[in-house]
Design a protein around this motif. Structure first.
Motif, short mmCIF file in Angstrom:
data_model
loop_
_atom_site.label_atom_id
_atom_site.label_comp_id
_atom_site.label_asym_id
_atom_site.label_seq_id
_atom_site.Cartn_x
_atom_site.Cartn_y
_atom_site.Cartn_z
N THR A 1 9.25 51.49 88.42
CA THR A 1 9.24 51.54 86.96
C THR A 1 8.44 50.35 86.43
OG1 THR A 1 10.62 51.90 85.01
CG2 THR A 1 11.36 50.20 86.52
N GLN B 1 15.14 51.75 74.43
CA GLN B 1 14.73 52.80 73.49
C GLN B 1 13.37 52.50 72.87
OE1 GLN B 1 16.44 55.34 73.70
NE2 GLN B 1 15.36 56.59 72.18
N THR C 1 10.77 53.11 75.63
CA THR C 1 10.59 54.54 75.91
C THR C 1 9.76 55.20 74.81
OG1 THR C 1 12.71 54.59 77.06
CG2 THR C 1 11.82 56.71 76.38
N ASN D 1 7.64 52.87 80.74
CA ASN D 1 8.75 53.32 81.60
C ASN D 1 9.77 52.21 81.81
OD1 ASN D 1 7.78 55.85 82.13
ND2 ASN D 1 6.46 55.10 83.80
N ARG E 1 19.05 57.63 74.01
CA ARG E 1 18.47 57.56 75.36
C ARG E 1 18.67 58.86 76.12
NH1 ARG E 1 16.37 53.50 78.44
NH2 ARG E 1 16.50 53.74 80.69
N THR F 1 16.04 61.44 75.93
CA THR F 1 14.73 61.16 76.56
C THR F 1 14.87 61.36 78.08
OG1 THR F 1 15.12 58.83 77.10
CG2 THR F 1 14.40 59.31 74.84
N ALA G 1 14.37 58.97 80.19
CA ALA G 1 14.57 57.64 80.81
C ALA G 1 15.85 57.62 81.67
CB ALA G 1 14.64 56.58 79.73
#
Ligand code: APR
Ligand code: PHB
Length: 388
Positions: free
Chosen positions: A3, A19, A22, A27, A113, A116, A118
């Motif tokens: 990441t 957040q 993202t 990443n 989150r 998404t 992530a």
């Protein structure tokens, strides 16, 4: 796993940073030692400064806050049965604060989150930081008995006061400033209407009391207690009696009691570490600093760090410039020390210290001075709403 930014801790600092990153297409992976429910079970303060409100909107996690949060324009300082209202909006050219619990902020950020792609790893055990002084840092952890490695560009240590990030820095590279106050706060949360529409900080000869709220039907109340006090010694009736005694008569007369949803004792501490950056490791939020809750600065400082680190990483990935990464620590510490000073000052002015009676007289003189001084009230107002 690979990441760009490995974030340790899913408190408000880690979640907000995650957040913002993202949304920017950077990443990130969050590693959290506890479960989601455990994190959401922690009851903390609930006063959001304008900058915090703005950054939650920027993160796209403000819908419920904007609907349910209570906008406040002033708060009350009480002593000797008198009220001194600080009309902070009037004294700061229109700035407001929002009453909205940190637990709700955390919940909103977790939900954002989840919308998404992530990754968040809850119940990540034995999280360890490696090689953050090199160009290829790593974080290792265990999950369900298996060992995992995350290769990353940067590590964000958002793991609170007790987390591993700050502890992984060699002692001779970090300076820690600490002050422990000789008392704690006993807090009680209950579904009863608050004694006042606004927050009350009450100075009483037997100790401080604070009346705050989460909504028009949920109150959050606190009293100062000795540092070694045990929660078992505080049945709810005892709390209510003592809290009511420490309020000014007008507020005390409006007190409605009800079953506690939560009761806990928290020690008061001021703590700051310098610097907040170590090569590719950045400390943010409670991992770098703790303030006593008087003044409600903790969450706001955390949000400020997340925003500062986000802007620095955005510049790095967007334009290949490291200017803001390099000034992260200085930029944060300036803000952190100023808020720590205000929190310490509010704590010192409002609490009972079992010291020299001279100090009590000075507290009284300072409170009397504030009553008669618009300049004094403006100082409080601009610090309470947050310095730019
Ligand atoms: N591994 C992974 N996560 C960890 C570890 C670890 N070894 N140790 C701690 N954590 C997690 C904690 O479980 C917690 O969820 O890091 C998170 C840190 O969250 P917070 O303590 O809430 O700190 P922060 O996000 O910086 O929020 C600051 O919280 O204490 C208040 O007043 C403070 O409002 C401020 C805010
Ligand atoms: C709270 O609402 O919990 C609160 C409010 C103000 C403070 C601290 C806590 O200074």
């Amino acid at each position: 796993m690979n990441t760009q930014v490995a974030i340790i801790g899913s408190g408000p600092t880690g979640l907000l940073l995650g957040q913002l990153l993202t949304n920017q297409g950077i990443n990130n992976v969050i590693l959290e030692a506890k479960t989601k429910d455990y994190v959401l079970g922690r009851i903390r303060a609930g006063v959001l400064e304008q900058c915090t409100i703005d950054v939650l909107r920027e993160a796209g996690a403000s819908e419920r806050m904007d609907k349910e949060g209570l906008v406040h324009n002033g708060f009350n300082l009480c002593f000797n049965n008198r009220y001194l209202r600080i009309p902070f909006t009037q004294l700061t050219d229109g700035k407001v604060v929002m009453i909205y619990g940190q637990t709700e902020v955390t919940r909103d950020l977790m939900e954002a989150r989840e919308g998404t792609a992530a990754t968040t790893v809850y119940e990540a055990a034995n999280v360890q930081l490696h090689d953050y002084t090199s160009d290829s840092p790593r974080v290792t952890y265990e999950k369900d008995g298996e060992k995992h490695t995350i290769d990353c560009d940067f590590i964000a240590g958002c793991d609170g006061f007790h987390g591993p990030s700050r502890k992984s820095v060699p002692a001779d590279e970090i300076t820690e400033y600490e002050y422990e106050y000789p008392f704690g706060w006993l807090g009680l949360l209950a579904d009863v209407p608050p004694v006042d529409d606004e927050v009350i900080y009450s100075h009483h000869e037997d100790g401080f009391a604070l009346s705050s709220m989460r909504s028009k039907t949920r109150s959050r109340y606190y009293i100062q207690v000795p540092i070694d006090e045990k929660i078992e010694d505080w049945p709810e009736e005892r709390f209510w009696k003592e809290f009511q005694r420490r309020l000014p008569a007008e507020a005390a007369a409006k007190l409605v009691t009800g079953p506690a949803l939560e009761m806990s004792i928290a020690p008061l501490r001021s703590f700051i570490c310098e610097p907040m950056q170590f090569s590719r490791l950045f400390l943010a939020g409670d991992s770098a600093h703790i303030v006593p809750p008087t003044g409600a600065k903790g969450l706001n400082l955390a949000a400020g760090d997340a925003k500062t680190l986000f802007e620095a990483l955005k510049l790095h990935y967007g334009e290949g410039k490291d200017d803001l990464l390099n000034s992260y620590s200085d930029d944060c510490l300036d803000r952190v020390w100023k808020a720590s000073r205000f929190s310490w000052w509010m704590t010192t002015l409002f609490h009972k210290f079992s010291e020299n009676p001279f100090n009590r007289k000075i507290q009284q003189a300072e409170l009397e001075y504030l009553v008669g001084s618009k300049a004094g009230q403006t100082t409080i107002a601009e610090n309470f709403v947050g310095l730019d």
